[in-house]
Enzyme design. Structure first.
Site, short mmCIF file in Angstrom:
data_model
loop_
_atom_site.label_atom_id
_atom_site.label_comp_id
_atom_site.label_asym_id
_atom_site.label_seq_id
_atom_site.Cartn_x
_atom_site.Cartn_y
_atom_site.Cartn_z
CG ASP A 1 25.45 -25.56 7.40
OD1 ASP A 1 26.03 -25.55 8.50
OD2 ASP A 1 25.41 -24.57 6.64
CG HIS B 1 27.55 -16.75 4.81
ND1 HIS B 1 28.87 -17.08 5.06
CD2 HIS B 1 26.87 -17.93 4.80
CE1 HIS B 1 28.96 -18.40 5.17
NE2 HIS B 1 27.77 -18.94 5.02
CG ASP C 1 27.01 -22.65 9.08
OD1 ASP C 1 25.81 -22.36 9.25
OD2 ASP C 1 27.50 -22.92 7.97
CG HIS D 1 28.74 -22.84 4.51
ND1 HIS D 1 27.51 -23.34 4.85
CD2 HIS D 1 29.05 -23.34 3.28
CE1 HIS D 1 27.06 -24.11 3.86
NE2 HIS D 1 27.97 -24.13 2.89
#
Ligand code: CO
Length: 284
Positions: free
Chosen positions: A149, A26, A61, A63
């Protein structure tokens, strides 16, 4: 460590480089975000680009891999493919319609997924899209961000996958036999993050690990059952219906098919392998 891993891959000192502490997807060029301060992935890919014409980045991931996508959005030398929970979920980007711009148009692939994703749905759509990516893009090196995650029971994630589904994503890419960088990423139910990356280290080493966890200093932190594997939640609805997954997959495959050919790859090779039989080529 990720840059060093890239250098070792470049010089042929290893065929798989692992940095479980990396994968901070990110972070932006001049802005920290989403628990990520420095985008080690972008730095490692820049290093790989010194020796490899085309680098593939894959992100599993939960995200969206926004920082990496952003860095390579306008180039066709890096294809970014992100599988992520989409819709009212951090960081909010990663729409299927976002495909890159300019020279990079078609070289960003986004696979938006919904709550309750199970192993079978995940592996099926991953396998089909990644095989098309391999054929169309023909990467020379691969970077795989293995954020944990995207497992069931994660404190922030909303999927229902187990180590088997998550690990299958690693195995599929490992079997391509290309220089491979394996990175960590998110993961907020720590005992399962440890399980996941241990299992996937085993996959990288072609080693089947025993399901009984051996005694170690962190034994009590790993929960009561002391097993490597855990099962999916029994009472979770998979919001990714067959129709939804087929729609998303078809859209991604159509986008990939619209790419002319892998940049810098001889057009003859491409035609022989992808469009026509050898007889057709000889006729012309
Ligand atoms: Co994450």
């Amino acid at each position: 460590a990720s840059i060093q891993g890239a250098r070792r891959l470049n010089s042929g000192q290893c065929d798989i480089a692992i940095n479980w502490a990396g994968g901070l997807h990110h972070a932006h060029k001049a802005e920290a975000a989403g628990f990520c301060y420095v985008n080690d992935i972008v730095l490692a890919i820049l290093e790989l680009l010194k020796y490899h014409q085309r680098v593939l980045y894959i992100d599993i991931d939960v995200h969206h891999g926004d920082g990496v996508e952003e860095a390579f959005y306008t180039t066709n030398r890096v294809m970014t493919v992100s599988f992520h929970r989409y819709g009212d979920f951090f960081p909010g980007t990663g729409d299927i319609k976002d495909m890159g711009e300019g020279e990079g148009k078609g070289y960003a692939v986004n696979v938006p997924l919904l709550n309750g994703l199970d192993d079978d749905s995940f592996v099926e759509i991953y396998k089909n899209i990644m095989e098309a990516v391999r054929q169309r893009f023909r990467p020379e090196a691969v970077v795989l961000q293995c954020g944990a995650d995207s497992l069931a029971y994660d404190k922030l994630g909303t999927y229902n996958t187990t180590l088997r589904g998550h690990g299958a994503c690693v195995k599929i890419v490992k079997e391509w036999g290309l220089p491979l960088m394996i990175l960590g990423g998110g993961g907020y139910t720590i005992k399962n993050v440890a399980r996941c990356w241990t299992y996937e280290t085993g996959i990288c080493l072609d080693t089947e690990l025993d399901n009984e966890l051996p005694l170690n200093d962190y034994y009590e932190l790993l929960g009561k059952d002391h097993k490597l594997h855990f099962e999916a939640k029994p009472d979770i609805k998979n919001e990714n219906t067959r129709e939804y997954l087929e729609f998303i997959q078809a859209k991604c495959l159509a986008n990939l098919n619209s790419l002319e050919h892998a940049p810098s790859v001889g057009i003859t090779d491409f035609i022989v392998n992808d469009f026509y039989s050898h007889e057709d080529i000889e006729k012309h």
